[in-house]
Scaffold this active site. Structure first.
Site, PDB file in Angstrom:
ATOM      1  N   ASP A 175       0.866  -1.168   0.000  1.00 23.34           N
ATOM      2  CA  ASP A 175       0.000   0.000   0.000  1.00 23.34           C
ATOM      3  C   ASP A 175       0.908   1.225   0.000  1.00 23.34           C
ATOM      4  OD1 ASP A 175      -2.235   1.712   0.498  1.00 23.34           O
ATOM      5  OD2 ASP A 175      -3.199   0.042   1.545  1.00 23.34           O
ATOM      6  N   ASP A 192      -2.861   4.742  -2.504  1.00 19.14           N
ATOM      7  CA  ASP A 192      -3.889   5.363  -1.676  1.00 19.14           C
ATOM      8  C   ASP A 192      -4.374   6.671  -2.307  1.00 19.14           C
ATOM      9  OD1 ASP A 192      -5.131   5.132   1.041  1.00 19.14           O
ATOM     10  OD2 ASP A 192      -4.194   7.081   1.330  1.00 19.14           O
ATOM     11  N   GLU A 211      -6.543   3.543  -5.861  1.00 20.69           N
ATOM     12  CA  GLU A 211      -7.790   3.703  -5.096  1.00 20.69           C
ATOM     13  C   GLU A 211      -8.511   4.933  -5.631  1.00 20.69           C
ATOM     14  OE1 GLU A 211      -9.596   4.446  -0.616  1.00 20.69           O
ATOM     15  OE2 GLU A 211      -7.751   5.428  -1.232  1.00 20.69           O
ATOM     16  N   HIS A 233     -11.158  -2.144   3.826  1.00 20.83           N
ATOM     17  CA  HIS A 233     -11.085  -1.708   5.222  1.00 20.83           C
ATOM     18  C   HIS A 233     -11.774  -0.378   5.492  1.00 20.83           C
ATOM     19  CE1 HIS A 233      -8.029   0.321   2.979  1.00 20.83           C
ATOM     20  NE2 HIS A 233      -7.849   1.162   3.972  1.00 20.83           N
ATOM     21  N   ASP A 234     -12.372   0.200   4.472  1.00 20.02           N
ATOM     22  CA  ASP A 234     -13.062   1.483   4.641  1.00 20.02           C
ATOM     23  C   ASP A 234     -14.570   1.374   4.504  1.00 20.02           C
ATOM     24  OD1 ASP A 234     -10.638   2.923   4.864  1.00 20.02           O
ATOM     25  OD2 ASP A 234     -10.445   3.031   2.676  1.00 20.02           O
TER      26      ASP A 234
HETATM   27  C1  GLC Z   1      -7.665   5.741   1.955  1.00 19.40           C
HETATM   28  C2  GLC Z   1      -7.515   4.584   2.922  1.00 19.40           C
HETATM   29  C3  GLC Z   1      -8.151   4.964   4.217  1.00 19.40           C
HETATM   30  C4  GLC Z   1      -7.412   6.149   4.789  1.00 19.40           C
HETATM   31  C5  GLC Z   1      -7.381   7.295   3.775  1.00 19.40           C
HETATM   32  C6  GLC Z   1      -6.352   8.309   4.158  1.00 19.40           C
HETATM   33  O1  GLC Z   1      -8.976   5.996   1.661  1.00 19.40           O
HETATM   34  O2  GLC Z   1      -8.061   3.437   2.347  1.00 19.40           O
HETATM   35  O3  GLC Z   1      -8.150   3.907   5.141  1.00 19.40           O
HETATM   36  O4  GLC Z   1      -8.023   6.590   5.966  1.00 19.40           O
HETATM   37  O5  GLC Z   1      -7.024   6.856   2.493  1.00 19.40           O
HETATM   38  O6  GLC Z   1      -5.075   7.802   3.930  1.00 19.40           O
END
Ligand code: GLC
Length: 530
Positions: free
Chosen positions: A99, A201, A264, A325-326
Site C-alpha cells: 500500500d 492510496d 484507489e 477496510h473502509d
Molecule cells: C484511503 C484509505 C483509508 C485512509 C485514507 C487516508 O482511503 O483506504 O483507510 O483513511 O485513504 O489515507
C-alpha cells in the site's frame, strides 16, 4: 493474442495487517503473523496479497500516516521480517502488493518537521502552505474527509497547511518535482526488495487546484451526511494534472518487469476509467468499487456491469472489489445468504477480483462499544455511523480464545460467534461459505472462461441476473437470484439444458437443469450448458 499478466488472470486478497494474525501477544497483527498464515491463502487459491500499510507511523490513521516510507513499524516487525515474508510468499507462488500512501505523510515525517520549521526551509514547498485570510481564517473552504476544515494553522510560522484527511496527515505538493523524485525512489526501494506492485492510496486526490479556489457548496447536503460532503470536490479531486503524476508513477513501476499499479479511486464510472490513462499509461487497475456502493438489486447490478464494460478503454482490464477496510462488510450490507451470491458474482465476473480478508468467512459488522472505538473518523464525528472499525476486526482462525488471532487482548473485538465462524470449523464443513469461496476460486483458475474469457449479459428479469462467460469452445452460464424469494427464469441460450457446475449452497452439483431455470431463494448457479 497479447500475453496475460498475473494481475489479469489472478485474484487479489487484501490483508489488513493489524487484524490478520498477531505473533507476539500485543493484540495487534504483524508481519510474522501474516507469514505464518500464508497457507490459508494457498488453500483458498488466491494469487496475490495486498497488505495495508505497515510502515513506521504514529498510527493516527492506523498506518495511513507514514513517517518513513522505507521501513517497518516496530509494531509490525522489522525489514528482515518483511524480507522473510516476501521470500516465503514468492516461494509459494504468491505475489506481494504494498500500500503506497503518496498523497500525504504523517506530521511526524522528517519532511514535514523540516517544512514547518521556517517559511524559508528548502522543504517548505514540499507541502501546501498558505497565508490565512485577512481575518485569520483558513485560506479557503476545503473540508477534511474526517470532518472540519482541511487547513491547520502552524502558529510558529503563521501559515496554514492543507490536509485532506487528519491534521496529522499533511498533503504533499505533488506539483513539486523534488517530491516526485523522492517518492519515486521509495517505490524503487520496495521493488528492489521484490515487491510485485502497489495499491496507491487516494490516487485521485493527489493534485489540487493550483489557485486553491473554494469548492462549491453541495446543495444536497443534509445532517445525515458526513461533513466532507458539505462541499463538492470540484477543486480538490480528479484534477486534470493528476494524470501526468500517475504516468510518472507508472514509468517507475515499468522500470521493473511484471509489476502492477492499482489506484484507489472513488469516482463515477466515466471518470474512473480515465485512470487507465491515455494509451493505458496510467494505473493498470483503477479499483472499481461499484459493487461496494451500489444497491443490491439485480437491475442495478446488471446496468452497472453493462455501463462499466462499455466505458472501459480499448485494452483496459476490468476489476471488481467487494469489500475493503473502509467500507461496511458485504455480509453486513446484504445478509449472510446474499453474501454467497455476492461471492459468486465477484468470482465469475470479467476482471481481476479483490477479496477482503474475512469475507471468505462471511464476517459481518462487529458491534464496537463506544469506549472501544479506534477509528479517527469515528472519534471526529462520533455516533454518526461512519466508523470503519466494524470491518477491521480480527480474523477468526480457530476455536481457541480470541479465535487464534492473538494470545493477548485483541485491538478490536471479535464477532460474538467466533467459536463457530472461524477457518478451522468452516474448513470441516464443506457447505460453508469458506468452501464456496474456495470452490469458486478453483473454478476460476481451472476455466479460462472466467479468468480471461468474454462476458455477455443474457438477461435480467426481476431479481435474477444471468450472464455468460466464454472462452474458445468453453461456455458457462451464471444465474444469480438476488432476492430471498424463489424465482424462475427462462434462458433460451440453454435450450438443451445444462449441468450445474457450482451452486451457492454447494448441494446441487451435477444436477441437470432445463432452459426454464428454477432458482431457490438467495441462490446462485454456475451451469455448463449441454
Ligand atoms: C484511503 C484509505 C483509508 C485512509 C485514507 C487516508 O482511503 O483506504 O483507510 O483513511 O485513504 O489515507
Amino acid at each position: 493474442m497479447p500475453r496475460i499478466a498475473w494481475w489479469q488472470s489472478g485474484i487479489v486478497y487484501q490483508v489488513y495487517p493489524r487484524s490478520f494474525q498477531d505473533s507476539n501477544g500485543d493484540g495487534v497483527g504483524d508481519l510474522i503473523g501474516i507469514r505464518n498464515r500464508l497457507d490459508h491463502l494457498k488453500w483458498l487459491g488466491v494469487d496475490a496479497l495486498w497488505i495495508s500499510p505497515f510502515f513506521p507511523s504514529p498510527m493516527a490513521d492506523f498506518g495511513y500516516d507514514v513517517q518513513d516510507y522505507c521501513g517497518v513499524d516496530p509494531l509490525f516487525g522489522t525489514l528482515d521480517d518483511f524480507d522473510a515474508l516476501v521470500a516465503k510468499a514468492h516461494g509459494k507462488g504468491l505475489k506481494v502488493i504494498l500500500d503506497f500512501v503518496p498523497n500525504h505523510t504523517s506530521d511526524q515525517h522528517p519532511w514535514l518537521v523540516e517544512s514547518r520549521s521556517s517559511r524559508h526551509n528548502p522543504k517548505r514547498d514540499w507541502y501546501i502552505w498558505r497565508d490565512p485570510k485577512p481575518d485569520g481564517s483558513p485560506p479557503n473552504n476545503w473540508v477534511s474527509h474526517f470532518g472540519g476544515s482541511a487547513w491547520q494553522l502552524d502558529e510558529a510560522t503563521g501559515q496554514y497547511y492543507y490536509h485532506a484527511f487528519l491534521k496529522e496527515q499533511p498533503d504533499l505538493d505533488w506539483r513539486n518535482p523534488e517530491v516526485q523524485s523522492a517518492m519515486h525512489d521509495t517505490l524503487r526501494f520496495w521493488m528492489n526488495r521484490g515487491v510485485d506492485g502497489f495499491r496507491v492510496d487516494v490516487i485521485w486526490l493527489m493534485i489540487k487546484d493550483r489557485e486553491l479556489r473554494d469548492n462549491p457548496i453541495n446543495p444536497a447536503w443534509h445532517e445525515g451526511m458526513p461533513d466532507i460532503q458539505r462541499v463538492l470536490p470540484v477543486h480538490t479531486a480528479d484534477q486534470p494534472e493528476v494524470h501526468e503524476v500517475i504516468r510518472g508513477l507508472r514509468r517507475v513501476v515499468d522500470e521493473y518487469d511484471d509489476r502492477v499499479l492499482i489506484g484507489e479511486i472513488y469516482l463515477p464510472v466515466d471518470r474512473l476509467v480515465t485512470y487507465y490513462g491515455e494509451d493505458l499509461t496510467g494505473t493498470h487497475l483503477p479499483f472499481n468499487f461499484q459493487l461496494i456502493l451500489a444497491q443490491w438489486k439485480a437491475d442495478v447490478v446488471a446496468s452497472l456491469i453493462t455501463e462499466y464494460e462499455a466505458a472501459l478503454p480499448p485494452g483496459g482490464w476490468p476489476n471488481w472489489v467487494l469489500g475493503n477496510h473502509d467500507q461496511p462488510r458485504i455480509a453486513a450490507r446484504v445478509g449472510a445468504a446474499q453474501a454467497r451470491v455476492a461471492a459468486m458474482l465477484l468470482l465469475t465476473l470479467r476482471g481481476t477480483p479483490t477479496i477482503y480478508y474475512g469475507d471468505e468467512l462471511g464476517l459481518s459488522s462487529v458491534a464496537i462499544p463506544p469506549e472501544a472505538a479506534q477509528d479517527p473518523w469515528e472519534k471526529n464525528e462520533p455516533g454518526r455511523g461512519f466508523s470503519r472499525d466494524p470491518e477491521r476486526t480480527p480474523m477468526q482462525w480457530d476455536e481457541t480464545e480470541n479465535a487464534g488471532f492473538t494470545t493477548g487482548r485483541p485491538w478490536l473485538p471479535l464477532s460474538d460467534d467466533h467459536t463457530a465462524q472461524n477457518v478451522d470449523r468452516m474448513r470441516e464443513d464443506e457447505t460453508s461459505i469458506l468452501w464456496l469461496y474456495r470452490r469458486l476460486v478453483a473454478l476460476r483458475r481451472e476455466k479460462a472462461s472466467f479468468s480471461i474469457g468474454d462476458f455477455r449479459l443474457l438477461t435480467q428479469s426481476g431479481d435474477v441476473l444471468v450472464f455468460q462467460r466464454l472462452y474458445r469452445d468453453e461456455r458457462f452460464i451464471v444465474a444469480l437470484n438476488m432476492s430471498s424469494r424463489a424465482a424462475t427464469v427462462a434462458i433460451p441460450e440453454m435450450e438443451n439444458g445444462g449441468a450445474i457446475r457450482l451452486s451457492t449452497s454447494l448441494s446441487r452439483e451435477a444436477e441437470h437443469v432445463s432452459a426454464t431455470l428454477v432458482l431457490d431463494a438467495d441462490e446462485g448457479l454456475v451451469i455448463e450448458p449441454a
